[in-house]
Design an enzyme around this catalytic site. Structure first.
Site, short mmCIF file in Angstrom:
data_model
loop_
_atom_site.label_atom_id
_atom_site.label_comp_id
_atom_site.label_asym_id
_atom_site.label_seq_id
_atom_site.Cartn_x
_atom_site.Cartn_y
_atom_site.Cartn_z
N TYR A 90 78.56 94.08 -21.05
CA TYR A 90 78.87 92.72 -20.58
C TYR A 90 78.69 91.64 -21.65
CZ TYR A 90 78.82 94.83 -15.95
OH TYR A 90 79.09 95.61 -14.86
N HIS A 329 78.98 89.77 -13.00
CA HIS A 329 78.59 91.17 -12.83
C HIS A 329 77.36 91.61 -13.63
CE1 HIS A 329 79.12 95.07 -11.34
NE2 HIS A 329 80.38 95.29 -11.62
#
Length: 548
Positions: A90, A329
């Site tokens: 990420y 997320h």
């Protein structure tokens, strides 16, 4: 010299008691790597890769040195791969969050008749968010367990504690996942409401008191009125969070040079979540269009600026009924998003018992038709609370409340089918008073009586021997019709509600009903397993039948 594998150990500082993630044997991973790729690449490339892998895993080589470092790291960290994984998956990604990274959940379509319906829905949802946050903070969420081959294995719950306390801070090369837990800074007690691309602070706790839904509605109405004032509108700053991460980091570094901007960003970054009150999109709300609107808001010309993508949870409530949640997320996985949103949707479907009609045949009597089984009993309420609200209650106690609720309904059913229930009797008393033309007794004008005959939930059991089903409509405008047909190994339900009622949703009702039945099934199975285990351990003798 081969590298020894250290036995997985539990983290002494971890209150969950879960074991640490193991480090697999080096050669095992290298062999598996070749097996996974051998059929996916050309033969010549595979031969070259095998040479590289063999050199990497050679005794005394770089692979063994790196393996030892990983084993040392495992001893020092709660999870040796977590930081590496988070950055690689990420934080190092420079792409924009919408579409590329942030998943969404699309809620059932809502039928809002007016702006007040939208704000009531928003107030109800915020109240549910605060309830769920309280469950997290008091460690009242039940520890989840693995399924399938890992059935019964307790799972780490750490991700839940990041749902409302995290923020993804953009950086020029890599982002930072910021946790709001601090002994210095107070816990966030506000949310950000986005409306017409403007961002407003809504304090949800004032003087240590949580706002109720009426107060939340009032505040949301004021926010809506302020957002409608075009003269005071600012640029759609939320659009910047939808840009590439490096570009957004550069823009943010310019913004924070101004003290007002710096304070505003601090309030946004420390909020619990966002509630985005979207204007109507002007498109047909097909499943595809609803998904697109959740993913990116429809772009800058629609509601794309009515967002702040760095926050983990953004609840979107569209005036056209397009609702859902956008998730950043990096703090948690999809299952956490699912569990949170399912709780909220259940909290919104209604969280109250209502007068319920369940048909009971009285055909054992001359010209008998039906009376009503009042299935919304106090015992049923106690059982529901035990399953949904109470945190410190055992499965055995839940099962006992379930049995008590079943007994209560069984007893009332007996009253109904033997002519001893209340509804037909009260009906007869009321109608006799009309025939006698006497003043209507206060009993029948009392609001309690009028509420008692507003059957918001109208149910009926219609069993069949063939795979067919019965259906009917609600008996009140804001109600449900729920006909059910018990079969040998399943139950057929047919649920109805009126499309023009914003308070009801057949789709959500059915989803909640199915979830509740599965929870009850799980409870029964657990208690049966525990009872069988206790019987085997204790050697309790079973009664045997004797021939007389």
């Amino acid at each position: 010299m081969p590298v020894l594998q250290r036995e997985p150990s539990k983290n002494a500082g971890d209150p969950s008691g879960l074991p640490k993630l193991p480090v697999a044997p080096l050669q095992q991973t290298l062999d598996m790597y070749l097996k996974c790729m051998s059929h996916l690449i050309p033969e010549e490339q595979l031969r070259n890769t095998k040479t590289i892998v063999k050199k990497f895993g050679a005794p005394g080589g770089v692979g063994e040195m790196l393996q030892r470092k990983l084993l040392d790291r495992r001893d020092l960290k709660a999870n040796w791969v977590y930081d590496y994984w988070l950055e690689d998956m990420y934080l190092n990604n420079r792409l924009a969050l919408p579409v590329n990274s942030s998943p969404v959940m699309v809620f059932p379509k809502q039928k809002f008749r007016c702006q007040s319906d939208v704000l009531r829905y928003a107030a109800n949802l915020i109240s549910g968010v605060l309830e769920y946050k309280s469950l997290i903070e008091t460690h009242s969420l039940p520890v989840e367990e693995g399924r399938g081959q890992q059935a019964g294995t307790p799972l780490c719950m750490d991700q839940y504690y990041k749902v409302f306390t995290s923020y993804r801070l953009p950086g020029p090369k890599t982002d930072t996942l910021v946790a709001q837990r601090s002994t210095v800074m107070p816990e966030p007690e506000h949310i950000i409401v986005a409306c017409k691309n403007q961002l407003f602070v809504l304090d949800v706790v004032i003087n240590f008191r949580r706002l109720n839904e009426k107060d939340l509605y009032t505040q949301l109405k004021r926010i809506r009125e302020m957002a409608d004032c075009e003269e005071e509108r600012l640029p759609p700053i939320g659009l910047l969070t939808s840009d590439g991460r490096t570009q957004w980091a550069e823009a943010r570094s310019i913004l924070i040079k101004d003290s007002t901007n710096r304070d505003s960003l601090d309030m946004i970054e420390r909020c619990l979540c966002l509630v985005c009150l979207d204007d109507s999109s002007g498109v047909e709300l097909t499943d595809t269009n609803r998904a697109s609107l959740m993913l990116h808001g429809g772009g800058k010309d629609k509601n794309g600026g009515n967002r702040w993508y760095d926050k983990p949870m953004q609840f979107v409530i569209g005036a056209d009924g397009c609702c859902g949640v956008v998730c950043e997320h990096s703090p948690f996985e999809g299952i956490v998003l699912v569990q949170c949103t399912e709780y909220l949707l259940t909290y919104i479907c209604h969280r109250c018992l209502v007068p319920t009609y369940e048909s009971a045949s009285i055909r054992r009597f001359q010209e008998g038709r039906v009376d009503n089984i009042r299935s919304a009993t106090p015992e049923a309420l106690a059982f529901v609370k035990a399953m949904t609200v109470s945190s410190n209650i055992t499965d055995a106690e839940k099962m006992e409340k379930f049995r008590t609720a079943v007994t209560a309904q069984t007893n009332y059913t007996i009253l109904a089918v033997t002519g001893m229930a209340i509804d037909n009797h009260l009906l007869g008393l009321r109608e006799v008073s009309k025939e006698l033309k006497v003043e209507m007794p206060e009993l029948f004008t009392d609001p309690t009586y009028l509420t008692s005959i507003q059957f918001i939930l109208s149910t009926s059991q219609v069993p069949t021997t063939e795979e067919m089903f019965c259906c009917y409509g609600p008996v009140v405008p804001n109600g449900y019709g729920a006909c059910y047909n018990p079969q040998t190994d399943h139950i057929i339900f047919c649920v109805s509600s009126f499309r023009d009622c914003a308070e009801t949703s057949s789709d959500l009702f059915v989803k909640t009903l199915e979830g509740c039945l599965k929870e009850m099934q799980d409870l029964c199975r657990k208690c049966n397993i525990q009872a069988d285990s206790a019987e085997r351990m204790g050697g309790t003798p079973k009664k045997t039948a004797k021939k007389s």
